[in-house]
Every structure is written in C-alpha cells, then in structure tokens.
Motif scaffolding. Structure first.
Motif, PDB file in Angstrom:
ATOM      1  N   UNK A   1       0.853  -1.195   0.000  1.00  0.00           N
ATOM      2  CA  UNK A   1       0.000   0.000   0.000  1.00  0.00           C
ATOM      3  C   UNK A   1       0.886   1.241   0.000  1.00  0.00           C
ATOM      4  N   UNK A   2       0.525   2.206  -0.825  1.00  0.00           N
ATOM      5  CA  UNK A   2       1.253   3.477  -0.842  1.00  0.00           C
ATOM      6  C   UNK A   2       0.899   4.287   0.398  1.00  0.00           C
ATOM      7  N   UNK A   3       1.912   4.863   1.038  1.00  0.00           N
ATOM      8  CA  UNK A   3       1.710   5.671   2.235  1.00  0.00           C
ATOM      9  C   UNK A   3       2.260   7.076   2.014  1.00  0.00           C
ATOM     10  N   UNK A   4       1.409   8.077   2.215  1.00  0.00           N
ATOM     11  CA  UNK A   4       1.830   9.471   2.245  1.00  0.00           C
ATOM     12  C   UNK A   4       1.742   9.939   3.682  1.00  0.00           C
ATOM     13  N   UNK A   5       2.816  10.476   4.214  1.00  0.00           N
ATOM     14  CA  UNK A   5       2.782  10.983   5.584  1.00  0.00           C
ATOM     15  C   UNK A   5       3.151  12.453   5.618  1.00  0.00           C
ATOM     16  N   UNK A   6       2.349  13.221   6.348  1.00  0.00           N
ATOM     17  CA  UNK A   6       2.566  14.656   6.497  1.00  0.00           C
ATOM     18  C   UNK A   6       3.510  14.843   7.665  1.00  0.00           C
ATOM     19  N   UNK A   7       4.773  15.085   7.353  1.00  0.00           N
ATOM     20  CA  UNK A   7       5.837  15.152   8.349  1.00  0.00           C
ATOM     21  C   UNK A   7       6.200  16.610   8.610  1.00  0.00           C
ATOM     22  N   UNK A   8       7.471  16.881   8.801  1.00  0.00           N
ATOM     23  CA  UNK A   8       7.882  18.260   9.078  1.00  0.00           C
ATOM     24  C   UNK A   8       9.200  18.603   8.403  1.00  0.00           C
ATOM     25  N   UNK A   9       9.319  19.871   8.023  1.00  0.00           N
ATOM     26  CA  UNK A   9      10.583  20.398   7.523  1.00  0.00           C
ATOM     27  C   UNK A   9      11.336  21.153   8.597  1.00  0.00           C
ATOM     28  N   UNK A  10      10.830  21.103   9.832  1.00  0.00           N
ATOM     29  CA  UNK A  10      11.501  21.791  10.952  1.00  0.00           C
ATOM     30  C   UNK A  10      12.609  20.913  11.522  1.00  0.00           C
ATOM     31  N   UNK A  11      13.439  20.415  10.631  1.00  0.00           N
ATOM     32  CA  UNK A  11      14.565  19.552  11.001  1.00  0.00           C
ATOM     33  C   UNK A  11      15.869  20.128  10.446  1.00  0.00           C
ATOM     34  N   UNK A  12      15.795  21.392  10.027  1.00  0.00           N
ATOM     35  CA  UNK A  12      16.960  22.107   9.520  1.00  0.00           C
ATOM     36  C   UNK A  12      17.005  23.491  10.146  1.00  0.00           C
ATOM     37  N   UNK A  13      18.192  24.080  10.173  1.00  0.00           N
ATOM     38  CA  UNK A  13      18.306  25.485  10.558  1.00  0.00           C
ATOM     39  C   UNK A  13      19.455  26.115   9.784  1.00  0.00           C
ATOM     40  N   UNK A  14      19.335  27.425   9.597  1.00  0.00           N
ATOM     41  CA  UNK A  14      20.384  28.159   8.900  1.00  0.00           C
ATOM     42  C   UNK A  14      21.724  27.943   9.599  1.00  0.00           C
ATOM     43  N   UNK A  15      22.780  27.771   8.781  1.00  0.00           N
ATOM     44  CA  UNK A  15      24.135  27.665   9.327  1.00  0.00           C
ATOM     45  C   UNK A  15      25.110  28.257   8.323  1.00  0.00           C
ATOM     46  N   UNK A  16      26.390  28.034   8.523  1.00  0.00           N
ATOM     47  CA  UNK A  16      27.386  28.649   7.646  1.00  0.00           C
ATOM     48  C   UNK A  16      27.314  28.134   6.214  1.00  0.00           C
ATOM     49  N   UNK A  17      26.836  26.909   6.032  1.00  0.00           N
ATOM     50  CA  UNK A  17      26.708  26.349   4.691  1.00  0.00           C
ATOM     51  C   UNK A  17      25.391  26.738   4.027  1.00  0.00           C
ATOM     52  N   UNK A  18      24.399  27.063   4.848  1.00  0.00           N
ATOM     53  CA  UNK A  18      23.092  27.487   4.353  1.00  0.00           C
ATOM     54  C   UNK A  18      22.703  28.770   5.093  1.00  0.00           C
TER      55      UNK A  18
ATOM     56  N   UNK B   1      21.217  32.368   6.223  1.00  0.00           N
ATOM     57  CA  UNK B   1      19.967  33.103   6.042  1.00  0.00           C
ATOM     58  C   UNK B   1      20.150  34.177   4.978  1.00  0.00           C
ATOM     59  N   UNK B   2      19.193  34.242   4.051  1.00  0.00           N
ATOM     60  CA  UNK B   2      19.215  35.269   3.026  1.00  0.00           C
ATOM     61  C   UNK B   2      20.033  34.933   1.800  1.00  0.00           C
ATOM     62  N   UNK B   3      20.690  33.766   1.798  1.00  0.00           N
ATOM     63  CA  UNK B   3      21.536  33.410   0.658  1.00  0.00           C
ATOM     64  C   UNK B   3      20.744  32.867  -0.522  1.00  0.00           C
ATOM     65  N   UNK B   4      19.510  32.421  -0.267  1.00  0.00           N
ATOM     66  CA  UNK B   4      18.718  31.789  -1.305  1.00  0.00           C
ATOM     67  C   UNK B   4      19.046  30.327  -1.515  1.00  0.00           C
ATOM     68  N   UNK B   5      19.996  29.808  -0.747  1.00  0.00           N
ATOM     69  CA  UNK B   5      20.363  28.395  -0.854  1.00  0.00           C
ATOM     70  C   UNK B   5      19.499  27.588   0.100  1.00  0.00           C
ATOM     71  N   UNK B   6      18.699  26.674  -0.467  1.00  0.00           N
ATOM     72  CA  UNK B   6      17.779  25.905   0.346  1.00  0.00           C
ATOM     73  C   UNK B   6      18.221  24.469   0.553  1.00  0.00           C
ATOM     74  N   UNK B   7      17.796  23.889   1.659  1.00  0.00           N
ATOM     75  CA  UNK B   7      18.062  22.480   1.942  1.00  0.00           C
ATOM     76  C   UNK B   7      17.254  21.612   0.983  1.00  0.00           C
ATOM     77  N   UNK B   8      17.914  20.637   0.384  1.00  0.00           N
ATOM     78  CA  UNK B   8      17.238  19.747  -0.560  1.00  0.00           C
ATOM     79  C   UNK B   8      16.732  18.501   0.149  1.00  0.00           C
ATOM     80  N   UNK B   9      16.013  17.680  -0.605  1.00  0.00           N
ATOM     81  CA  UNK B   9      15.506  16.420  -0.063  1.00  0.00           C
ATOM     82  C   UNK B   9      16.632  15.468   0.303  1.00  0.00           C
ATOM     83  N   UNK B  10      17.810  15.669  -0.254  1.00  0.00           N
ATOM     84  CA  UNK B  10      18.934  14.762   0.006  1.00  0.00           C
ATOM     85  C   UNK B  10      19.799  15.210   1.190  1.00  0.00           C
ATOM     86  N   UNK B  11      19.601  16.431   1.656  1.00  0.00           N
ATOM     87  CA  UNK B  11      20.432  16.932   2.749  1.00  0.00           C
ATOM     88  C   UNK B  11      20.067  16.278   4.076  1.00  0.00           C
TER      89      UNK B  11
END
Length: 317
Positions: free
Chosen positions: A112-129, A131-141
């Motif tokens: 059975x296919x399962x879709x789960x509504x999870x969260x993207x609150x598992x990242x925070x801005x840091x030196x590699x990402x 704030x304001x740089x326009x560089x976003x965390x991808x699904x692979x990060x």
C-alpha cells in the motif's frame, strides 16, 4: 528497489486512477482538511479508528477499508506548542517514532502506498546554508536541527522511512490556512504575539498544497518531498500584509532569538527548503508570498471588518 517502486522516487508502481484512501488523523487539523478535500472530489475514503502505535488496530483498519493508499496526518506535535514534547518524551516516541514505523511497515507488507505529512523543521540556517543566501536544503540533505525533542524524533524517523520504497514523506513547514483566528494557523500564532522574531522561512499554504498531496499519492510518488511554497517569507512581511489588507492600525514589535529563548523551552527551527522537486511536479505552484495573498489575505479582505473584530477579540484588545 522493490518492483512496485522506482529508484528516482516516481513510484509508478503505486499510481492508481481509482484509489481507495484510508486517512489517519480524523480528529486532527490536517486530517480534517484532507477529509473535506476527498469528499469534495467524490473520492472513496474512510478514516482510520486505530492509533498509530496499535499495530493490531491498524491492521484491522486496513482489512476493513482495503485501501490502495494511506494518508497519515496523525502524530503528536504538542499543545499548545512543541515545548510540550520536552516533558513527554515517551509519549512522543510511542506515537511519532514507533507508531509511524508501525504504519509504514504494515503498508509495505500489504503493498500500500503511504503518504505521511511530516515536518521540515529539522533544519536550521548555518554557515553552509546562511539566512538570506537563497540556498535551500534539498531532499537529500541530512537534517541539522535537533534543538527540540519533536524535531529530533522527526529527523530520526525520516531517516528510517527512507528505507521503505512505498512511502512519500512530505516536509510541512509553518502551515497556513485562510482562517485568521484558527489557533494552529501560523499566521494566527504570530498575530497573537506582542513580539516576534523576524526571520525568513519556508512555509506551507495548505489551501494550495493539500490538493497536490492527494495528486502525489495518486501518481505514486515516493521518497522525500519539500512540501512548501517556493521561496521564503519573514514574520514582518506577513504581519505587514495583515496590516495592509485587514487592519491599518495593527502594530507589533520584534525581538531577537536570544530574547525569544527566554520565553520558550526548546529552540525553534528557521530555514529555507529547496522546492525544485515539487515545482517539477506542479509548475503552477505559487511563490510563498503570492500564495499567502491569494489564499489568505484577499479572501479575508472581503470580510475585513468581521476579521478585524475577531482578531482584536482574540488578542484581547
């Protein structure tokens, strides 16, 4: 990868033109909205009765409904906010970790296919990402935010769910609806506060994106999806829109993250998520600020005086 999925996450083996949905989270906010959408489109669906951690009950629901697709909007987020999770860790583990894996495993064994509504609150801005740089965390990060116990367990579960080829994990962030006095609406929360931090964030406008999630399930998409509108919007930008569209006399103040830390238990996540994947599936998706205007403030402005009065009463002013 199993024969009913594909390595790139398209999951064509789970696509179904005539799906039967089983929805977990009937008493929750997103679960209720999903049910409304499924009714509107005349879809065949039922709500589950079991709690996620009750394996026998979950199996019974699946045998009763015989779904092709499960939509999971159940889980613990804490009331009135995620700070609750800091003092209820075993409950969080039982539902958000054991329960979620329980559901994924059962769906996998039943194909059975399962879709789960999870969260993207598992990242925070840091030196590699930054704030304001326009560089976003991808699904692979790899998640880099563990400041709250809620986020810590969610990141853990996301990592484990990647092993299941039948699962689509949607990273929801700061969900927004049109009702400006609904307590779980992100905009309602910041309207109520006397002070807010002013940080740009990815957010999820549910009136626009929830229908996409049902279509994703029908298409059999799998893997991780950053489930937010493109771009980021700051707290001040949203409150300024409220001032422009609803109440010209509305005022607010800002405070720093350090000042915020004195009035909350657990730190909060602030980030920008990359949206190339969702944009490839739904090219019509609106940038976050445009979506908020279309789905929240333009409709609310039609009943400006009523909305303004309700918000002022909510704020006790």
């Amino acid at each position: 990868m199993a024969a009913n999925g594909t390595a790139n996450g398209t999951g064509t083996g789970y696509a179904n033109a005539h799906p039967v949905f089983l929805v977990f989270g009937k008493s929750g906010w997103i679960g209720g909205l999903i049910g409304d959408l499924l009714r509107q489109e005349g879809a065949k669906f039922e709500y589950a009765n079991a709690r996620l951690e009750d394996r026998a009950g979950v199996l019974a629901d699946i045998e009763r409904v015989k779904p092709t697709h499960v939509l999971n909007a159940a889980g613990l987020t804490g009331r009135p906010n995620v700070d609750w999770c800091e003092d209820h860790k075993l409950e969080v583990i039982r539902v958000n970790v054991l329960g979620m894996l329980n559901l994924a495993d059962i769906c996998f064994t039943k194909n059975i296919h399962l879709t789960t509504y999870a969260t993207g609150c598992i990242f925070h801005y840091d030196k590699d990402f930054p704030e304001g740089s326009g560089k976003g965390f991808t699904e692979k990060d790899t998640p880099n935010f563990t400041g709250s116990y809620y986020s810590y367990t969610k990141a853990m579960v996301e990592s484990l769910l990647k092993e299941y080829p039948n699962v689509l994990t949607l990273r929801v962030r700061m969900p927004i609806v049109g009702d400006l006095v609904y307590p779980r609406n992100f905009i309602t929360k910041i309207i109520k506060y006397d002070k807010v931090v002013n940080i740009p964030n990815s957010m999820t406008v549910l009136p626009e994106l929830l229908p996409y999630s049902i279509e994703m399930a029908k298409r059999g998409l799998t893997g991780i999806m950053n489930y937010t509108n493109p771009g980021a919007v700051s707290h001040n930008e949203i409150l300024q829109l409220y001032k422009e569209y609803i109440d010209p006399e509305f005022t607010w103040a800002n405070f720093t993250l350090e000042e915020q830390a004195k009035v909350i238990v657990a730190p909060r996540s602030n980030n920008l998520l990359d949206t190339k994947r969702i944009e490839s599936e739904f090219p019509q998706i609106l940038p976050i600020k445009e979506s908020i205007i279309k789905y929240v403030f333009e409709p609310a402005a039609k009943n400006r005086e009523e909305v303004k009065k309700a918000v002022r009463e909510m704020r006790g002013r």
